[in-house]
Motif scaffolding. Sequence first.
Motif, PDB file in Angstrom:
ATOM      1  N   SER A   1       9.432   4.824  -3.650  1.00 21.39           N
ATOM      2  CA  SER A   1       8.155   3.960  -3.538  1.00 21.39           C
ATOM      3  C   SER A   1       8.247   2.517  -3.874  1.00 21.39           C
ATOM      4  CB  SER A   1       6.844   4.595  -4.033  1.00 21.39           C
ATOM      5  OG  SER A   1       6.548   5.696  -3.420  1.00 21.39           O
TER       6      SER A   1
ATOM      7  N   ASN B   1       6.318  -1.794   3.322  1.00 21.28           N
ATOM      8  CA  ASN B   1       5.728  -0.559   3.095  1.00 21.28           C
ATOM      9  C   ASN B   1       5.698  -0.482   1.395  1.00 21.28           C
ATOM     10  OD1 ASN B   1       5.605   1.196   5.420  1.00 21.28           O
ATOM     11  ND2 ASN B   1       7.976   0.303   5.661  1.00 21.28           N
TER      12      ASN B   1
ATOM     13  N   THR C   1      -1.513   2.322  -3.266  1.00 24.18           N
ATOM     14  CA  THR C   1      -2.231   2.324  -1.991  1.00 24.18           C
ATOM     15  C   THR C   1      -1.825   3.707  -1.508  1.00 24.18           C
ATOM     16  OG1 THR C   1      -1.718   0.027  -1.370  1.00 24.18           O
ATOM     17  CG2 THR C   1      -2.070   1.290   0.363  1.00 24.18           C
ATOM     18  N   ASP C   2      -2.842   4.274  -0.932  1.00 22.60           N
ATOM     19  CA  ASP C   2      -2.585   5.524  -0.706  1.00 22.60           C
ATOM     20  C   ASP C   2      -2.113   5.811   0.668  1.00 22.60           C
ATOM     21  OD1 ASP C   2      -4.047   6.838  -2.659  1.00 22.60           O
ATOM     22  OD2 ASP C   2      -5.946   6.772  -1.744  1.00 22.60           O
ATOM     23  N   ASN C   3      -1.155   7.106   1.168  1.00 21.97           N
ATOM     24  CA  ASN C   3      -0.667   7.137   2.269  1.00 21.97           C
ATOM     25  C   ASN C   3       0.479   6.196   2.688  1.00 21.97           C
ATOM     26  OD1 ASN C   3      -2.505   9.230   2.508  1.00 21.97           O
ATOM     27  ND2 ASN C   3      -3.974   7.947   3.393  1.00 21.97           N
ATOM     28  N   VAL C   4       0.880   5.700   1.587  1.00 23.92           N
ATOM     29  CA  VAL C   4       2.415   4.825   2.044  1.00 23.92           C
ATOM     30  C   VAL C   4       3.726   5.821   1.637  1.00 23.92           C
ATOM     31  CG1 VAL C   4       3.549   2.729   1.507  1.00 23.92           C
ATOM     32  CG2 VAL C   4       1.276   2.681   1.608  1.00 23.92           C
ATOM     33  N   ALA C   5       4.340   6.040   2.855  1.00 22.92           N
ATOM     34  CA  ALA C   5       5.583   6.920   2.563  1.00 22.92           C
ATOM     35  C   ALA C   5       6.554   6.034   2.046  1.00 22.92           C
ATOM     36  CB  ALA C   5       5.937   7.498   3.866  1.00 22.92           C
TER      37      ALA C   5
END
Lengths: 84, 451
Positions: free
Chosen positions: B45, B91, B121-125
Motif C-alpha cells: 500500500s 492508488n 483511505t478505505d478500499n484502496v487495493a
Amino acid sequence: MNEIELRLRDILIDDLFVERDIEQIQASDTFRGDFGIDSLGFVELKTQVETAFAITIPDDDFTPENFATIASLAQLVGRFAKTA
Amino acid sequence: MSVFAQRIIENAADIDRRIADFSEFRPRYCDILEGYSRLDLKPGSAILLCAPNSAEFLLHWIAILAVGCVPCAAPPSLKAAQIVALQASLNIAAVAGAPAMTRALNTPRIATVGSLGVAPTDNVAPAYEPYDVLILTTGTSGAQSACVHTVDTLAWNATSTNRTLSLTDKDRQLVVLPLFHTYGLVTQSLGTMLGGGELIIDGPPFNDRRFGDLIEREKISVCGITPTIARTLLEKGTRLPNLRSLSIGGDRFAADDVARLLAKPFIDELYITYGLTEAGPRISVLPAHSAPADVFDSVGRPFDGVEVRIEGPDPDGVGQLLVKTPSACRRKVGENSSGQPFTADGFLKTGDMFTQDRDGYLRYVSRRADIVVRKGEKLNTRSIDKIIEMHPDIGFARTAEGAESELVSRVWARDGKELDLDAIRLFLKSRLRRHEVPDRIVQQSREVFHK
C-alpha cells in the motif's frame, strides 16, 4: 492573538492560500509543520509581510527561528515596525 | 527483503542517532514504527508523506518501508485538491501530513503517528510491492505521475554517488534541499544512511549566513545545493567555512560559475552532477576540482556501471541522451504517464538533448520544451495547462517561459467570451504550488489559436 498576529493569519489565508479554518489558527502554529510552507512559500510570506507592514526584513533575519510560528514572526515584525 | 532494505530498516535505531535537525519535537523511531503497524495496511500500500524537512520525515519514510508499505514523499505545501488527485492517480492508501491537513481530507479515521496525522483511505487495493518507493516526477501538481523505484535501485545510485564523491563514515552532511526531491532524499539522506556518516537537516527558509554558521558549528564536511543557491552565494560574495565537498545539481550551471566557485578558498572539492528522477537520480558527475577548465561546461562522465548513448545525433552531435543504469525506475505510473520512458533495448529516454565528446564528457544542450526551471524549481508547463483547462470557462491553455523568465499562460475561452482573468488567477492559486502560478495570463482569440 494581537493585531500583528491577526494580520499574519489573514496573509496566510488570503495571500498564501493556506487551507485552514481561520478560527482554528493559533499564534503558536508553525509555518512548516502546521501550514506546510516550503522554501518558495517562505519567500512569498516574507514579501507579503514586508508589503503589508511597510517594513524590510534583512536577509540575516530571514531565519527558521524568526519564521517558525505566527508568534515569532509577529515579534520580528513588531521589532521592525517600531524602528520604521 | 533486499540487502539494502534490510540495512536501512535494521539499522533504523542507529540511523535515528545519526540524523539531527533543529526541531523542538523528536519522536522515537520505535513509536513511529508502531504507529504505522497499527494502521494494518496491506503490504504494497502506498502512503503519501507530506512533511517538512526534518529528521522525523526520514523516520516516517523508513517506518513505512519497514511495515511493507510504499513511501511517496510529496511537498508539504500540496493543496487538498492536489492530494485527492494524487490519491486517485497513484492508488494512495493513506496520507501522512500535518494533522490539520489530514483532517481536511475527510477520511473516516485519522491516526496520530509522531507529530503527523495519518489518514487511511478505505478500499484502496495495494498497487505496489513491499520495498518499492514512489518518487513524484516534475510537475507534481497536474501530472500526478510517479516513478516506481525499489529501495535497491535507489540504494545503488546513492552508494555510487558516495563512491564518486569519496564519502566516508567520517563525513557530516548538511541537507538544505527538500527531502521530497531525489537529491535531498536519495543522494544525501539515503547516501548517508548507507555510507555511515551523519546527517544534519535544516530549513527552510534558506539563509546564506545561517548556512555558513551551520557548516562551522556542526562541523559539516559535505553539502549539496542547487545552481540557484550557488549563484546566490556567488552574487553575495558569501564566505563559507572550509567545506571538503560541495555538489551542485538539478539544473544547468555555467562554466564561468564553476570557475568562480573553484576560485573560492573554502571549497576543497566541487562536483557538478546530472540526473533525473527516472534514473534514480544521478547519472554523471564532473569532479571540477580535478578536471581541466575546458570541460567545466560539461556534467562530467557517466558513473561506473552506467551506459549512455546519444540518440539520432544531428550534424553537431546533438541528440537525446539515452541511459542504461542499474538504478533506473521499474516503471512510471499515474494518469498522465503516457507510455514507459524506455527504448526497446532497455535504455531510459531522458528527454534532454546532449552531446558527448571523445573523452566521454556529456554536455547539456537543451531541455524538453515542456520543462522549465523557475525560482530554482523544475515545473512541467503541460501540467499547468491541464490545471488551467479544468476552469469551466477555458477551452485550451498553453504555458511557456516568456521574456525575463516570466511564466506566461495563453488561454482560449471555451465559448469565445471575455474571460475574468483575476478570477482565473484565484482559481489557479488554490490549485497550484506558488512557483507554478503564471506571472501573466493572456486571453487569446480563436484566430490566434489557428495560426
